[in-house]
Design a protein around this motif. Structure first.
Motif, PDB file in Angstrom:
ATOM      1  N   LEU A  42      -3.306  10.653   8.757  1.00 41.96           N
ATOM      2  CA  LEU A  42      -2.432   9.936   7.828  1.00 41.96           C
ATOM      3  C   LEU A  42      -2.404   8.439   8.105  1.00 41.96           C
ATOM      4  O   LEU A  42      -2.537   7.625   7.184  1.00 41.96           O
ATOM      5  N   SER A  43      -2.237   8.036   9.343  1.00 49.54           N
ATOM      6  CA  SER A  43      -2.178   6.607   9.675  1.00 49.54           C
ATOM      7  C   SER A  43      -3.448   5.894   9.255  1.00 49.54           C
ATOM      8  O   SER A  43      -3.409   4.778   8.696  1.00 49.54           O
ATOM      9  N   ASP A  44      -4.599   6.524   9.513  1.00 48.60           N
ATOM     10  CA  ASP A  44      -5.880   5.907   9.141  1.00 48.60           C
ATOM     11  C   ASP A  44      -6.021   5.802   7.628  1.00 48.60           C
ATOM     12  O   ASP A  44      -6.536   4.807   7.117  1.00 48.60           O
ATOM     13  N   VAL A  45      -5.551   6.817   6.901  1.00 53.04           N
ATOM     14  CA  VAL A  45      -5.634   6.798   5.440  1.00 53.04           C
ATOM     15  C   VAL A  45      -4.815   5.639   4.875  1.00 53.04           C
ATOM     16  O   VAL A  45      -5.255   4.933   3.965  1.00 53.04           O
ATOM     17  N   VAL A  46      -3.613   5.428   5.431  1.00 52.00           N
ATOM     18  CA  VAL A  46      -2.771   4.319   4.962  1.00 52.00           C
ATOM     19  C   VAL A  46      -3.462   2.986   5.210  1.00 52.00           C
ATOM     20  O   VAL A  46      -3.480   2.099   4.341  1.00 52.00           O
ATOM     21  N   ARG A  47      -4.048   2.824   6.388  1.00 48.40           N
ATOM     22  CA  ARG A  47      -4.737   1.564   6.699  1.00 48.40           C
ATOM     23  C   ARG A  47      -5.929   1.340   5.773  1.00 48.40           C
ATOM     24  O   ARG A  47      -6.174   0.219   5.318  1.00 48.40           O
ATOM     25  N   GLN A  48      -6.667   2.404   5.500  1.00 44.44           N
ATOM     26  CA  GLN A  48      -7.891   2.273   4.705  1.00 44.44           C
ATOM     27  C   GLN A  48      -7.602   2.041   3.223  1.00 44.44           C
ATOM     28  O   GLN A  48      -8.303   1.261   2.565  1.00 44.44           O
ATOM     29  N   THR A  49      -6.586   2.699   2.693  1.00 45.64           N
ATOM     30  CA  THR A  49      -6.311   2.589   1.247  1.00 45.64           C
ATOM     31  C   THR A  49      -5.453   1.393   0.888  1.00 45.64           C
ATOM     32  O   THR A  49      -5.407   0.981  -0.272  1.00 45.64           O
ATOM     33  N   ARG A  50      -4.722   0.840   1.852  1.00 44.03           N
ATOM     34  CA  ARG A  50      -3.903  -0.364   1.656  1.00 44.03           C
ATOM     35  C   ARG A  50      -3.006  -0.266   0.421  1.00 44.03           C
ATOM     36  O   ARG A  50      -3.064  -1.105  -0.484  1.00 44.03           O
ATOM     37  N   PRO A  51      -2.139   0.741   0.359  1.00 45.30           N
ATOM     38  CA  PRO A  51      -1.302   0.918  -0.841  1.00 45.30           C
ATOM     39  C   PRO A  51      -0.210  -0.140  -0.955  1.00 45.30           C
ATOM     40  O   PRO A  51       0.313  -0.635   0.040  1.00 45.30           O
ATOM     41  N   ASP A  52       0.124  -0.488  -2.205  1.00 44.37           N
ATOM     42  CA  ASP A  52       1.292  -1.337  -2.464  1.00 44.37           C
ATOM     43  C   ASP A  52       2.555  -0.487  -2.466  1.00 44.37           C
ATOM     44  O   ASP A  52       3.634  -0.966  -2.119  1.00 44.37           O
ATOM     45  N   VAL A  53       2.411   0.765  -2.894  1.00 42.95           N
ATOM     46  CA  VAL A  53       3.542   1.701  -2.917  1.00 42.95           C
ATOM     47  C   VAL A  53       3.025   3.062  -2.464  1.00 42.95           C
ATOM     48  O   VAL A  53       1.897   3.446  -2.751  1.00 42.95           O
ATOM     49  N   LEU A  54       3.856   3.763  -1.737  1.00 39.80           N
ATOM     50  CA  LEU A  54       3.472   5.042  -1.144  1.00 39.80           C
ATOM     51  C   LEU A  54       4.580   6.047  -1.402  1.00 39.80           C
ATOM     52  O   LEU A  54       5.753   5.760  -1.137  1.00 39.80           O
ATOM     53  N   THR A  55       4.239   7.202  -1.943  1.00 36.00           N
ATOM     54  CA  THR A  55       5.222   8.272  -2.077  1.00 36.00           C
ATOM     55  C   THR A  55       5.007   9.258  -0.940  1.00 36.00           C
ATOM     56  O   THR A  55       3.868   9.533  -0.560  1.00 36.00           O
ATOM     57  N   VAL A  56       6.090   9.784  -0.405  1.00 33.56           N
ATOM     58  CA  VAL A  56       5.970  10.730   0.708  1.00 33.56           C
ATOM     59  C   VAL A  56       7.019  11.827   0.576  1.00 33.56           C
ATOM     60  O   VAL A  56       8.191  11.548   0.306  1.00 33.56           O
ATOM     61  N   ASP A  57       6.576  13.059   0.751  1.00 32.12           N
ATOM     62  CA  ASP A  57       7.492  14.201   0.774  1.00 32.12           C
ATOM     63  C   ASP A  57       7.936  14.401   2.216  1.00 32.12           C
ATOM     64  O   ASP A  57       7.116  14.682   3.096  1.00 32.12           O
TER      65      ASP A  57
END
Length: 226
Positions: A42-57
């Motif tokens: 998960l941490s790597d995905v966030v770094r790679q995709t560089r989202p402006d907004v993130l939804t999380v359950d």
């Protein structure tokens, strides 16, 4: 408005895929991917995709909700986080607010409401459902009390920043504040960022809670000579 990069974090893969397909049709959103909450990458995905907004359950996180959300904030502080979940646990909502989460959206809300929140958080808006907002605000106020309510916590603000904060306490949004103070919406956003930094809080919700704890009230809003 620039196209906003959206990452969805949810263990319910089929739901995430279906919702991603619908959100992909929104002009101002670009779904850059989805990932399971429990995915070790998960941490790597966030770094790679560089989202402006993130939804999380947060349902799978349980008591670890605060740690998970704080971790996501540390990885990419500029990302606005929106909890999108089927649970309505006040304790988790409080943990989310403390971690600086901008909004909490129940999954049963309409697609149109979710879209409005996703676009709004990137403009500095916050949203929690009414049944959770009360406990969240009460606990954040208690946090301020337990922290000793620094002498004059609002004294660090400039007069204009205090004007902006007062209107935030009164429930006004960026455009309304700009109109009231005869300044641009971008200047309001600049003042808002400065307010959060000076008060050492992570969201407008926390800033408003701290201001209320410090005694700032609706009748403190001055009349401006136009």
């Amino acid at each position: 408005m620039n196209v906003l990069r959206l990452l969805m974090v949810d263990d319910h893969v089929m739901l995430a895929e279906a919702l991603s397909a619908r959100l992909a049709e929104v002009t101002d959103l670009w779904v850059v991917g989805h990932c399971a909450t429990s995915d070790p990458r998960l941490s790597d995905v966030v770094r790679q995709t560089r989202p402006d907004v993130l939804t999380v359950d947060v349902e799978p996180a349980g008591a670890g909700t605060g740690r998970l959300l704080a971790q996501l904030q540390r990885i990419r502080p500029s990302t606005a986080i929106v909890v999108l979940t089927g649970v309505r646990e006040p304790g988790q909502a409080i943990a989310a607010a403390r971690a600086g989460v901008a909004a909490w959206v129940p999954k049963e809300r309409s697609f149109e409401e979710l879209t409005e929140v996703l676009l709004g958080v990137c403009r500095g808006h916050s949203w929690y459902p009414p049944d959770l907002l009360g406990p969240v605000l009460r606990e954040l106020r208690e946090d301020a009390v337990r922290a000793g309510e620094r002498n004059g916590p609002l004294d660090v603000l400039s007069d204009r920043e205090r004007d902006v904060l007062t209107r935030m306490v009164n429930g006004k949004r960026g455009a309304q504040i700009a109109e009231d103070l005869l300044i641009s919406a971008e200047t309001v956003r600049t003042h808002t960022r400065s307010i959060l930094a000076k008060l050492q809080v992570h969201s407008q919700l926390e800033a408003v809670s701290l201001a209320c704890s410090a005694g700032l009230r609706a009748d403190d809003e001055p009349d401006l000579v136009r």
